[in-house]
Design a protein around this motif. Structure first.
Motif, PDB file in Angstrom:
ATOM      1  N   GLN A 233      -7.136   2.504   5.877  1.00 19.07           N
ATOM      2  CA  GLN A 233      -7.465   1.436   4.965  1.00 19.07           C
ATOM      3  C   GLN A 233      -8.682   1.764   4.172  1.00 19.07           C
ATOM      4  O   GLN A 233      -8.482   1.506   2.834  1.00 19.07           O
TER       5      GLN A 233
ATOM      6  N   PRO B 245      -0.611  -3.812  11.793  1.00 23.22           N
ATOM      7  CA  PRO B 245      -1.741  -3.230  11.254  1.00 23.22           C
ATOM      8  C   PRO B 245      -2.926  -2.992  12.122  1.00 23.22           C
ATOM      9  O   PRO B 245      -3.747  -2.304  12.122  1.00 23.22           O
TER      10      PRO B 245
ATOM     11  N   LEU C  73      -1.999   5.196   3.458  1.00 19.69           N
ATOM     12  CA  LEU C  73      -1.368   5.297   4.978  1.00 19.69           C
ATOM     13  C   LEU C  73      -0.769   6.617   5.301  1.00 19.69           C
ATOM     14  O   LEU C  73      -0.312   7.295   4.512  1.00 19.69           O
TER      15      LEU C  73
ATOM     16  N   TRP D 284      -7.849  -6.999   5.370  1.00 19.83           N
ATOM     17  CA  TRP D 284      -6.881  -6.303   6.598  1.00 19.83           C
ATOM     18  C   TRP D 284      -7.335  -6.742   7.886  1.00 19.83           C
ATOM     19  O   TRP D 284      -6.764  -6.984   8.702  1.00 19.83           O
TER      20      TRP D 284
ATOM     21  N   MET E 154       0.740  -1.163  -0.014  1.00 14.86           N
ATOM     22  CA  MET E 154      -0.042   0.226  -0.104  1.00 14.86           C
ATOM     23  C   MET E 154       0.814   1.347  -0.018  1.00 14.86           C
ATOM     24  O   MET E 154       1.837   1.405   0.819  1.00 14.86           O
TER      25      MET E 154
ATOM     26  N   LEU F 182     -10.311  -3.600   3.022  1.00 14.96           N
ATOM     27  CA  LEU F 182     -10.580  -3.574   4.415  1.00 14.96           C
ATOM     28  C   LEU F 182     -11.004  -4.786   5.102  1.00 14.96           C
ATOM     29  O   LEU F 182     -10.278  -5.174   6.134  1.00 14.96           O
TER      30      LEU F 182
END
Length: 818
Positions: free
Chosen positions: A169, A161, A174, A25, A1, A22
């Motif tokens: 996200q 994370p 970021l 993640w 990312m 998302l």
């Protein structure tokens, strides 16, 4: 990312929202997302070889322990990022003009409009660097430590994370490391949002133009002069009276004094089309700011009230303080709390994420302080005359001068970038460049290139030893704010901070000035002439953004008059022979639900009705309406919890108030300008006292006749409303509601509406008395991770709505590090 920094990587990062990403993640995120977020938890960090300890107390309030100022503020930056990293990112982007690259154009291009204003009115990196270097070393170290703390948390979140807020996200980005210039920009942005006023000359000019078009030049000006009042002697003031020292040669006796030349400013003769364009632009920017606040929490709304009570008026000989900065409602809230212990500081209070390393409002071991916006007129618009052959040159002080020019590129997610030409004159940024009309409009600020000096003042607030230290620190703040102090020794104090301009006597601050030189400022008011009051004989001090002192003039449309809401604080304090800690809260609660117009106008209604009833001048229906309104104490109540005000008094009062306003002003003002008429205008016109009496708004009638006519008009309107209502319940008003707008993953919350501080603190100090509480809803944390929201996101909501509080503790761990 990609990381959201500068250049192409930032542009690529801002794209479609990553819903699928998302979800993935959240599945792979490591446990521990909620580490160091629960009351009772602690962490020790290393900053340049120093151990910085952070412990969380009840409600998740963090306390930072360090032996040096840089270490202390490093810890403050870390907890700000841990609790509010996404909010800090939004603040940074708003301040630097980069919201649209993250969020897209927004409704009606609101994010683009916000970014344009930020780039136009903001500083270049070189100018921010210059301001940073102008700070003393301690302030520089504070800012560097704070930035390092934010970046420490960002580095941890990038590595784990589970520590990264889900909003990043969701946005597909970021966070880039913070720089000290980012922090400088947010400080400038917030200083202006809460300490800058006086930008309503354009709207005032629009009212004047409309009135003159309707009533002719002379009468139109007279009506405008009576409506846009610069000095009403009947308005409540924080300082009851003070002597006025001698003034500079050629300068007005107080900031904004106009001299009442009796004619509009010459600038209106040649710049009316440009001024209309600027007025429309400023209104679009205000609309955009409201949208940006509702969706990102970047401050737009401000008000704030405060009052302090001396030992002579308190029940037990203590000093008392209530602070209520009004900044709107979001989730997470605009404020968070932090306690600092070490390096000569022991303080606790509220601050803003990504803006301040230390409490901006709070308390120390033997003192407490708060602030309200000063509404000082430190901003003026100047109309520049452009060269006929070169629109980038303008006439000033007898010569043609070249504008400063630069180009800014605003990235917009999902759209082509916006190229912005930024222009400046000697007065400041150009908000409108109109070569066709041969004019431009620039905006001047007395605090230009000085906003960050407030950092040094607020640092001193946190470690002030006595009231004199505090007073000296206030002098360093360049934007307009009212400050309150109490201490354990029995002192209370008030000061207005800022740099009001000294205008030439012929300049009318209600209208734009000429940029050709003759209207330029003569300087700024020196600190020793700013209003202040220490231990006043009355035994209390109050402010709700009202006039600071009797000799102080309004700027353009400041709205100070006899019906001003600050008078209700004074009324409440005067009614009590001895004020207790609980009284401070009761006053706050009453004011939160009080119909302020009713409180101001009720005495005039009561006296008129008494005389009209004795003379048989009232119909029975009008008499009943008046009786209901007069029997009401003005406080909205919903005892049965059905969401409606319990009785009909408020809608009946509003019907009379609107009718009264129509009786006095509808024949003079176009409908679009009736929105500017306030209870102050109504009071002045009805009572025939104070300022603004150059026009007979009563049109030859007595005040009683106007009141009776309005009552009869309201009674007829109410009878029609009763006929149309399907049930009696439809006649009742709904209780006001407040929505805590969602800034990210936490959903919006709705509560009953209250006219009170977003943050409320009450402090009582005496030789043997030490009590302090605070509340700020919904809660301390704004973090949502893969496992859901952190603790302490909502745990102050019930307290706040119920006017209950948590302890505001100075050092609950007694200096003990984990």
């Amino acid at each position: 990312m990609p990381r959201l920094g500068d250049g192409r990587s930032r542009q690529r990062a801002v794209g479609a929202w990553l819903g699928a990403g998302l979800a993935l993640w959240m599945l792979v995120a490591a446990p521990g997302a909620l580490a160091f977020r629960q009351a009772g938890e602690s962490v020790t960090l290393d900053y340049r070889g120093e151990a910085v300890a952070i412990r969380r107390h009840d409600y998740g309030v963090p306390y930072v322990y360090a032996s040096t100022l840089p270490g202390l503020f490093f810890g403050s930056g870390y907890v700000a990022a841990a609790d509010r990293l996404w909010q800090a990112e939004l603040n940074r982007r708003a301040a630097t003009g980069r919201l649209a690259e993250l969020l897209g154009p927004g409704a009606s291009d609101s994010y683009v409009q916000q970014d344009i204003a930020a780039r136009r009115d903001g500083y270049t990196p070189e100018e921010l660097t210059e301001q940073f270097l102008s700070l003393d070393r301690e302030a520089q170290e504070a800012m560097l430590g704070y930035v390092a703390g934010i970046n420490r948390y960002i580095s941890e979140a990038l590595a784990d994370p589970a520590r990264m807020p889900v909003e990043f996200q969701h946005a597909g980005v970021l966070p880039a490391p913070w720089t000290v210039l980012d922090l400088m920009a947010t400080i400038v942005f917030y200083a202006r949002r809460f300490g800058e006023a006086g930008e309503y000359e354009m709207e005032s000019a629009g009212v004047l133009e409309a009135l003159q078009a309707r009533h002719g030049q002379e009468r139109g000006y007279a009506i405008w002069d009576a409506l846009v009042v610069t000095h009403d002697p009947d308005t409540p003031t924080t300082v009851p009276a003070r002597p006025v020292p001698g003034t500079a040669s050629g300068a007005s006796a107080a900031p904004g004094t106009t001299g009442r030349a009796g004619a509009p400013a010459p600038v209106l003769e040649f710049a009316a089309p440009t001024l209309r364009d600027v007025a429309a632009l400023l209104e679009r920017e205000r609309e955009a700011a409201r949208y940006v606040f509702a969706t990102t929490g970047v401050p737009y709304y401000f008000g704030s009230n405060a009052w302090a009570v001396a030992p002579s008026r308190s029940a037990n000989g203590s000093t008392l303080l209530l602070g209520g900065p009004q900044m709107g409602y979001t989730i997470p809230q605009i404020v968070l709390e932090v306690g600092l212990v070490g390096a000569g500081i022991r303080s606790v209070g509220m601050t803003f994420a990504g803006v301040s390393p230390f409490p901006l409002i709070g308390r120390g071991p033997d003192h407490a302080w708060t602030t309200t916006s000063g509404i000082g007129d430190q901003v003026d618009f100047f109309v520049e005359r452009l060269h006929p052959d070169d629109p980038y040159r303008y006439w000033h002080d007898g010569e043609w001068k070249a504008m400063e020019r630069r180009t800014e590129v605003i990235q917009v997610r999902g759209r082509e970038p916006v190229r912005l030409e930024v222009l400046r004159t000697v007065h400041g940024p150009v908000v409108r460049h109109d070569p066709q009309e041969g004019t431009a409009v620039s905006v001047a600020r007395t605090h230009w290139m000085q906003e960050v000096h407030a950092v040094m003042a607020f640092l001193e607030f946190n470690r002030a030893r006595d009231i004199h230290d505090f007073a000296e620190a206030v002098r360093r703040i360049p934007t307009s704010h009212n400050f309150f102090w109490i201490d354990r020794e029995g002192n209370i104090g008030y000061w207005l901070a800022g740099r009001p301009p000294l205008r030439p006597a012929h300049v009318d601050p209600r209208l734009p000035a000429r940029g050709t030189g003759e209207d330029d400022w003569l300087g700024v008011l020196p600190p020793e002439r700013m209003p202040s009051s220490i231990n006043p004989p009355e035994g209390f001090i109050f402010n709700w953004n009202n006039r600071p002192s009797p000799d102080w003039d309004d700027g353009a449309m400041a709205g100070w008059g006899p019906a001003h809401r600050a008078g209700r604080i004074a009324d409440a304090l005067r009614e009590l022979e001895a004020v207790t800690f609980d009284d401070m809260n009761r006053i706050n609660q009453r004011l939160s639900f009080l119909n302020l117009n009713h409180a101001a106008l009720r005495p005039l209604l009561a006296s008129a009705v008494e005389r009209a009833t004795a003379g048989g001048a009232l119909s029975e229906r009008a008499r009943q309406l008046a009786a209901t309104v007069l029997a009401w104490d003005g406080v909205r109540r919903d005892a049965d919890g059905d969401g409606y005000v319990d009785d009909l008094a408020e809608p009946l009062f509003e019907a009379w108030y609107l009718a009264l306003r129509d009786q006095l002003f509808a024949g003079l003002l176009d409908p679009e300008w009736m929105r500017l008429v306030t209870a102050d205008h109504v009071y002045r016109a009805l009572a025939g006292s104070g300022a603004g009496q150059g026009i007979d708004f009563r049109q030859g009638r007595s005040a009683d006749e106007v009141v009776v006519a309005a009552l009869e008009q309201a009674a007829r309107a109410w009878a029609e409303r009763e006929t149309q209502a399907a049930s009696p319940a439809e006649l009742r008003d709904r209780m006001p509601r407040t929505t805590y707008s969602a800034l990210g993953a936490l959903p919006a919350v709705e509560t009953v509406g209250m006219n009170r501080g977003t943050w409320n603190e009450i402090v009582e100090l005496g030789p043997d008395i030490d009590r302090s509480v605070s509340a700020y809803a919904p809660g301390q944390s704004g973090f949502v991770g893969p496992g859901g929201p952190a603790p302490h996101t909502h745990d102050q909501l019930e307290l706040y709505v119920g006017f209950r509080y948590k302890p505001l503790l100075l050092d609950p761990f007694d200096g003990a590090q984990p």
